[in-house]
Structure formats: C-alpha cells, structure tokens
Write a protein that holds these residues in place. Structure first.
Motif, mmCIF file in Angstrom:
data_model
loop_
_atom_site.group_PDB
_atom_site.id
_atom_site.type_symbol
_atom_site.label_atom_id
_atom_site.label_comp_id
_atom_site.label_asym_id
_atom_site.label_seq_id
_atom_site.Cartn_x
_atom_site.Cartn_y
_atom_site.Cartn_z
ATOM 1 N N ALA A 5 0.805 -1.225 0.000
ATOM 2 C CA ALA A 5 0.000 0.000 0.000
ATOM 3 C C ALA A 5 0.841 1.279 0.000
ATOM 4 O O ALA A 5 0.560 2.191 -0.786
ATOM 5 N N PRO A 6 1.868 1.421 0.850
ATOM 6 C CA PRO A 6 2.652 2.666 0.836
ATOM 7 C C PRO A 6 3.509 2.753 -0.423
ATOM 8 O O PRO A 6 4.024 1.749 -0.916
ATOM 9 N N ARG A 7 3.668 3.957 -0.915
ATOM 10 C CA ARG A 7 4.496 4.157 -2.099
ATOM 11 C C ARG A 7 5.922 4.536 -1.731
ATOM 12 O O ARG A 7 6.870 4.102 -2.375
ATOM 13 N N ARG A 8 6.081 5.333 -0.670
ATOM 14 C CA ARG A 8 7.419 5.763 -0.266
ATOM 15 C C ARG A 8 8.062 4.717 0.636
ATOM 16 O O ARG A 8 7.393 4.166 1.524
ATOM 17 N N PRO A 9 9.363 4.460 0.465
ATOM 18 C CA PRO A 9 10.050 3.422 1.263
ATOM 19 C C PRO A 9 9.983 3.674 2.763
ATOM 20 O O PRO A 9 9.834 2.731 3.541
ATOM 21 N N THR A 10 10.092 4.947 3.177
ATOM 22 C CA THR A 10 10.073 5.221 4.621
ATOM 23 C C THR A 10 8.716 4.851 5.228
ATOM 24 O O THR A 10 8.645 4.281 6.320
ATOM 25 N N ILE A 11 7.647 5.190 4.523
ATOM 26 C CA ILE A 11 6.320 4.833 5.020
ATOM 27 C C ILE A 11 6.135 3.323 4.998
ATOM 28 O O ILE A 11 5.505 2.745 5.895
ATOM 29 N N ARG A 12 6.718 2.673 3.995
ATOM 30 C CA ARG A 12 6.600 1.219 3.901
ATOM 31 C C ARG A 12 7.280 0.548 5.090
ATOM 32 O O ARG A 12 6.747 -0.408 5.663
ATOM 33 N N VAL A 13 8.451 1.030 5.464
ATOM 34 C CA VAL A 13 9.155 0.469 6.619
ATOM 35 C C VAL A 13 8.335 0.668 7.886
ATOM 36 O O VAL A 13 8.199 -0.240 8.720
ATOM 37 N N THR A 14 7.765 1.864 8.032
ATOM 38 C CA THR A 14 6.928 2.138 9.204
ATOM 39 C C THR A 14 5.719 1.207 9.233
ATOM 40 O O THR A 14 5.349 0.682 10.293
ATOM 41 N N ALA A 15 5.102 1.017 8.074
ATOM 42 C CA ALA A 15 3.932 0.133 7.999
ATOM 43 C C ALA A 15 4.294 -1.305 8.352
ATOM 44 O O ALA A 15 3.534 -1.995 9.045
#
Length: 458
Positions: A274-284
């Motif tokens: 779902a997240p597009r940005r890597p930083t948000i993906r790591v947080t998710a």
C-alpha cells in the motif's frame, strides 16, 4: 446580438423533485411503530433494521452492477439455508446480480473484454478435473463442478463490473460491511467469556471455524484500505477501523490454522504494497509486526493450533496429529496416480483404512488438488493464482487506486495462503478475488494503451 446557447450548457427543464417532507413523515411513522413493537417484543429488533435499511440497500444493489456483484461475492460466506439445502443467500444474490449486470450490458450495448489467459487456464483446469472424476479409482463426484459453476459465473459478472479503481473501492466497502456483520454474528454466538475460558471455537455466519478464519483473512485488507484512504469520508474510514478490529476478534474466535496464516500474510502484504514511499513502507511493516505480536500474545490458541500440526509422529500407524496423518496418506497416494489423480472421493476411502471411518478431506488445497487431479492440475492451480497477484502488483497505480489495488492483491494473497491449510479448492470467494486481479491488470493495460494512442494521435 444574443449569443447562441450550447446544447451542453442549456438549462434543463425543471422537474418536480421528490416530496422529502412526506417521505420524512412516513419514515418517522414507521420508526415509531417499529419502536413500539420492539418495546413489546425485543426479539423483532432485526425487523426494524430490515424495514428501515432494507429498501436503501436494495436500491443500491439493483442500481449499481458493481454493488450487486460485490454483495453476491461477499454473501458466499453466509452458510445459511433459507429454504432447504438449495436456497442460500449466495444463490439469491448471484441471480439478482445476473439480472442487474445483464440489464446494464443490454442498456449500454457493450460487452467488456475478458482476461483471456485466465479464462483459458480455468477451462483447462476444468477439463483436467472432469477427466480425473470420470476416471476416478473409486467413484466420481459432481461436487467440484458446483464450486466451479459458481466461480465461473462470478468471474463473468466481474468482467462486466470491474472497470475502474472506484469499482474496487465499492467492493472494499461491501466487504467491510460484511466484516462488521461477521463480527456481530461471532459475538452473538460465543461472546467473550466462552472464547477465553472454555476454548470454544466460533463459526459465525460461515458455519465452520476454518471457513470463518479464511473469510476474515481475505476481508481484512479491504477494511485496511478504507481505513487509510484519505479521500474516503470519516464514516467509511471509521467503518474500516471497526471492521479491522472485528476481524481480529473473529480470527481469535475461529482459532483457524489456515485463517491465522492467511491473516498474517494479508497484514504484511498490505503493509508492503500500500505505501508508495520506502520510509512509510518500513513504518507500515513495523506496525504490522507489532500488531502480529500483539495478536499472538492475545490469541495464543490460534498460533498453538498452527504449530501443533507438526507435533508428534507422522507415522501412519501411530500419528497423533490428524493433519499430519492426512498429509502422510496424501503423500503415499500421490505417486500411484501422479498425472490424473484419484478423484475427490478417493482420500476418504484411503483414510478409512486407518481410521475406520469413511469420509474426510485433506486439509490442504495444494495437496488435495495434487492427489485428486494430478501434478499438472496442481501446477496450473498454483500458477493461475500466483500470476494474478503478480499482475496486479505490477499495476498498483498511485493515490487511492494504489491503496485499493494493494488491498485486492493482499486479499488474494490471504485467499491463497489460507487455502494451503483449507479444504476449499474452487470456492467462488477465493477465486473471485484472484480473477479480480486479472481484470484489474487488464483494465490498467487497456487504459495505458488507449492513453498512449491518444497522445500519439495528438
């Protein structure tokens, strides 16, 4: 001289609108009557919901083909016999969806393209199943064709209703509502104390704990998509939150091996896609890991049932784990008919030699397909599902489209992984999600091609 008015901007004749005051008075009178009736007999509270919400729901179902098909697919989880063994919510909703979609096709004079590779693969798989059942060592069964029939009908309906990401959003809303109803059914069945104290397993609307667990796993990503969609209104996002929490409670109550595995796969797949940005993906992914640990601590029974599958000996004569015993019997059967299999009924006869009881099913869709229909059917069975997920992952899009496409891909992942420990082989709910992946990828490809053609023409 007065400028001519374009027909596109000409003022339309004013039409008399509905008399909202009269409608409000009628609804108020209806509410008062129902309130008095409920005060006398609280058991008819469901009648109030049906009487008030039913007409609005029916209107949206019959006016939007995508809603009608979504309701039909979601109602497949409702194992309720409305009149004998043949009339079920899925069949009623499916017939209604057929009429709604057929009317839409006739009115628009257009049939939308079908994913050819998926359609060809399903036909090939159906032929392999039919051959195996005709040549079955014990006796053939018609049961798989009933599953196939419902799946193919849902697939054809989906090809005419899944056109944009908004249609996937509609499916997400219907599944989230269904999740909330599922939670209510589990709560009414077992509540809280029965699950925590006596170890009761809930069945909910699905009628069987493992089917319930699988259904919740498939539905979770749709609730999460609604929850994080910033363009969605507050009520829908709140519904997504409640549905996600309710699914966790239901999964705890079901204590299903396959459902728990699929649930976790769905959670991590959605956090990854779902997240597009890597930083948000790591947080998710970190949040998903925290949620998984919290769930494992809160619901150890679900996880212990996963690990106990591999406990004890797997020797046929002394096996203490039923699933390990089933796996061993299936592994012994497979080399005898590796290409066309034994047919779906054979395992029950083979199992009776060790248990003394005729019947039973392999608790693994992968092993069941291999034993029943052979290795070629198994390869096609896996490829059709995995390819659909990979295709939609390659076409996630951006913004809200990405969120709902990620939800669809994660739901399909849950359907596949939960089926590894399930008994359903060609169930419409599972394969409907897989076919939606192919349809979404096809629509994206056609839209991209059309856009490129327009730009080249310009």
């Amino acid at each position: 001289m007065q400028a001519a008015v374009s027909p596109l901007h000409a003022r339309a004749p004013v039409k008399a609108g509905p008399n909202f005051g009269l409608i409000a008075i009628i609804l108020l009178a209806l509410a008062v009557c129902l309130a008095l009736a409920i005060a006398i007999d609280p058991t008819i509270a469901y009648l109030a919901v049906v009487a008030i919400a039913g007409p609005a729901v029916a209107y949206y179902v019959v006016s939007r083909p995508s809603v009608a098909v979504a309701v039909a697919l979601a109602s497949h989880a409702w194992a309720v016999e409305l009149a004998g063994p043949y009339l079920t919510p899925f069949k009623i909703a499916g017939i209604l969806a057929l009429f709604v979609v057929a009317r839409d096709v006739v009115q628009k004079h257009r049939v939308h393209p079908v994913p050819k590779w998926f359609a060809a693969g399903m036909v090939a798989l159906l032929l392999l199943v039919a051959t195996s059942e005709l040549l079955a060592e014990y006796e053939g069964s018609i049961a798989p064709f009933f599953e196939f029939g419902g799946t193919l009908v849902i697939f054809l309906l989906l090809t005419q209703t899944i056109l944009t990401s908004d249609d996937v959003r509609i499916f997400s809303r219907v599944y989230a509502i269904n999740l909330l109803l599922t939670f209510i059914s589990v709560w009414r069945e077992v509540g809280w104390a029965a699950l925590s104290e006596s170890g009761t397993r809930a069945s909910g609307i699905c009628g069987q704990p493992n089917v319930l667990g699988n259904h919740l796993a498939m539905s979770l990503p749709f609730a999460l998509a609604l929850l994080i969609d910033r363009k969605a209104s507050l009520p829908w996002r709140l519904l997504g939150l409640l549905a996600a929490l309710g699914s966790a409670y239901g999964e705890w109550g079901a204590a299903s091996r396959g459902g728990t595995i699929g649930y976790l796969f769905a959670l991590f797949a959605f956090a990854l896609l779902a997240p597009r940005r890597p930083t948000i993906r790591v947080t998710a992914l970190i949040l998903a890991a925290v949620a998984a640990l919290a769930f494992s601590g809160f619901s150890p029974k679900s996880f212990s049932r996963v690990t106990e599958t591999f406990d004890g000996t797997t020797d046929i004569e002394t096996a203490t784990s039923e699933r390990a015993l089933h796996a061993r019997i299936g592994a012994d059967m497979l080399p005898r008919h590796p290409f066309l299999g034994f047919g779906i009924t054979a395992f029950g006869y083979e199992r009776s030699r060790y248990s003394g009881t005729l019947g039973g099913a392999l608790h693994s869709s992968v092993l069941a397909v291999a034993v029943s229909y052979g290795v070629p059917a198994l390869v096609l069975y896996i490829l059709l599902q995995v390819s659909g997920v990979l295709m939609v992952i390659r076409n996630l899009g951006v913004g809200s489209s990405r969120i709902y496409h990620a939800g669809l891909a994660s739901a399909a992942v849950a359907a596949i992984t939960s089926g590894f420990s399930g008994t359903e082989l060609f169930r419409a709910e599972q394969w409907g999600l897989v076919s939606m992946c192919y349809i979404v990828a096809l629509r994206h490809r056609l839209n991209t091609r059309q856009g490129a053609h327009v730009q080249s023409g310009a």
